[in-house]
Design a protein around this motif. Structure first.
Motif, PDB file in Angstrom:
ATOM      1  N   CYS A 132       2.115 -10.972  10.987  1.00 23.09           N
ATOM      2  CA  CYS A 132       2.468  -9.940  12.109  1.00 23.09           C
ATOM      3  C   CYS A 132       2.671 -10.666  13.449  1.00 23.09           C
ATOM      4  O   CYS A 132       1.970 -11.305  13.690  1.00 23.09           O
ATOM      5  CB  CYS A 132       1.110  -9.072  12.090  1.00 23.09           C
ATOM      6  N   PRO A 159      -4.006  -2.148   6.873  1.00 21.15           N
ATOM      7  CA  PRO A 159      -3.519  -1.787   8.451  1.00 21.15           C
ATOM      8  C   PRO A 159      -4.642  -1.952   9.316  1.00 21.15           C
ATOM      9  O   PRO A 159      -4.279  -2.511  10.561  1.00 21.15           O
ATOM     10  CB  PRO A 159      -3.286  -0.056   8.111  1.00 21.15           C
ATOM     11  N   ILE A 162      -4.385  -5.611  10.704  1.00 17.72           N
ATOM     12  CA  ILE A 162      -3.445  -5.582  11.728  1.00 17.72           C
ATOM     13  C   ILE A 162      -3.572  -4.916  13.138  1.00 17.72           C
ATOM     14  O   ILE A 162      -3.340  -5.652  13.971  1.00 17.72           O
ATOM     15  CB  ILE A 162      -2.029  -5.059  11.028  1.00 17.72           C
ATOM     16  N   LEU A 176       6.422  -6.884  11.289  1.00 15.58           N
ATOM     17  CA  LEU A 176       5.968  -7.531  10.010  1.00 15.58           C
ATOM     18  C   LEU A 176       6.820  -8.394   9.575  1.00 15.58           C
ATOM     19  O   LEU A 176       8.136  -8.137   9.529  1.00 15.58           O
ATOM     20  CB  LEU A 176       5.560  -6.256   8.847  1.00 15.58           C
ATOM     21  N   THR A 195       5.239  -0.529   4.594  1.00 10.19           N
ATOM     22  CA  THR A 195       5.886  -0.286   5.726  1.00 10.19           C
ATOM     23  C   THR A 195       5.491   1.181   6.231  1.00 10.19           C
ATOM     24  O   THR A 195       5.183   1.211   7.321  1.00 10.19           O
ATOM     25  CB  THR A 195       7.524  -0.520   5.945  1.00 10.19           C
ATOM     26  N   ARG A 197       3.149   2.956   5.384  1.00 11.47           N
ATOM     27  CA  ARG A 197       1.508   3.051   5.785  1.00 11.47           C
ATOM     28  C   ARG A 197       1.174   2.649   7.032  1.00 11.47           C
ATOM     29  O   ARG A 197       0.543   3.243   7.919  1.00 11.47           O
ATOM     30  CB  ARG A 197       0.693   2.548   4.663  1.00 11.47           C
ATOM     31  N   ILE A 198       1.699   1.426   7.497  1.00 13.99           N
ATOM     32  CA  ILE A 198       1.519   0.675   8.621  1.00 13.99           C
ATOM     33  C   ILE A 198       2.115   1.513   9.836  1.00 13.99           C
ATOM     34  O   ILE A 198       1.470   1.610  10.945  1.00 13.99           O
ATOM     35  CB  ILE A 198       1.819  -0.759   8.392  1.00 13.99           C
ATOM     36  N   LEU A 209       5.561  -0.062  15.487  1.00 11.89           N
ATOM     37  CA  LEU A 209       6.171  -1.101  14.298  1.00 11.89           C
ATOM     38  C   LEU A 209       7.680  -1.197  14.550  1.00 11.89           C
ATOM     39  O   LEU A 209       8.126  -0.062  14.330  1.00 11.89           O
ATOM     40  CB  LEU A 209       5.660  -0.498  12.861  1.00 11.89           C
ATOM     41  N   HIS A 212      10.311  -4.594  10.054  1.00 13.12           N
ATOM     42  CA  HIS A 212       9.717  -5.196   8.909  1.00 13.12           C
ATOM     43  C   HIS A 212      10.878  -5.970   8.422  1.00 13.12           C
ATOM     44  O   HIS A 212      11.885  -5.747   7.728  1.00 13.12           O
ATOM     45  CB  HIS A 212       9.259  -4.290   7.665  1.00 13.12           C
TER      46      HIS A 212
END
Length: 232
Positions: A132, A159, A162, A176, A195, A197-198, A209, A212
């Protein structure tokens, strides 16, 4: 009584130290530069010969010192524990220097710059790693953290970890990055789920975010470029 060859046993024109002083590091071959680190040879081979053997491995170039493990390095004549450690340390330093230099050019609006920054670090990894990378509100790179090593799948990515690192860095945006050892960066079902979920968790915490990026062998896949961040 046998004795080790040293650089002094070579003709003066072939001595890496002397060539370094006279012509500069940029005018030495890869083998000569490695020979300076190796220093001494064996009763049958000088340090330049040993360096050439190391370079003639899988890649036939300096990438061999990245790929060879500490124990594999010691299989070469004249390379004991200390020299193997020194060579692996040089390899690691070179990676860190390259990453530090290119880190100043990381741009959140340019996935290629991020993929390029991590490409050499990840494309040769034999296991998956999820990293990350954190950025402030002005898109300045703050640093990165390895989140997982091994299989990057939905069940094992936290998560919470992170987000904890994001707050430690006082970051507001993050990316990510992970690799596919197969060399094919096409996202898997797990990649899509992770991806999503985060991304949802970050929104709750007012973090963003941005992307990714999946690293393959000299190629990458960006969720941002493929407009997948908000559609997973």
């Amino acid at each position: 009584m046998s004795k080790h060859f040293t650089i002094k046993n070579l003709p003066e024109s072939e001595r890496p130290y002397e060539k370094f002083v006279k012509y500069g590091a940029e005018n030495l071959s890869d083998a000569e530069l490695l020979a300076i680190i190796i220093k001494t040879g064996t009763a049958k081979e000088n340090s330049v010969d040993i360096a050439r053997q190391i370079l003639q491995g899988n890649h036939n170039n300096l990438l061999n010192i990245y790929d060879l493990s500490y124990h594999e390095m010691m299989q070469y004549p004249g390379i004991g524990s200390i020299k193997a450690i020194q060579l692996k340390a040089v390899a690691e330093l070179s990676k860190r220097i390259a990453r530090t230099k290119s880190g100043y050019d990381l741009r959140l609006d340019n996935p290629f710059s991020i993929a390029d920054y991590y490409m050499e670090h990840l494309r040769h990894c034999k296991e998956e790693r999820l990293i990350c990378a954190f950025f402030d509100a002005k898109c300045h790179f703050l640093g990165d953290v390895i989140i997982t090593k091994g299989a990057v799948n939905y069940a094992y990515v936290s998560p919470r970890e992170i987000f904890r690192h994001a707050f430690d860095y006082e970051a507001v945006q993050f990316v990510l990055i992970h690799n596919h050892p197969s060399g094919d960066p096409t996202p898997s079902k797990d990649d899509l789920q992770i991806t999503n979920r985060i991304h949802k968790g970050a929104q709750i915490l007012e973090l963003e975010l941005i992307d990714h990026i999946i690293i393959g062998d000299n190629k990458y896949y960006s969720f941002h470029e493929n407009e997948q961040i908000f559609n997973t």
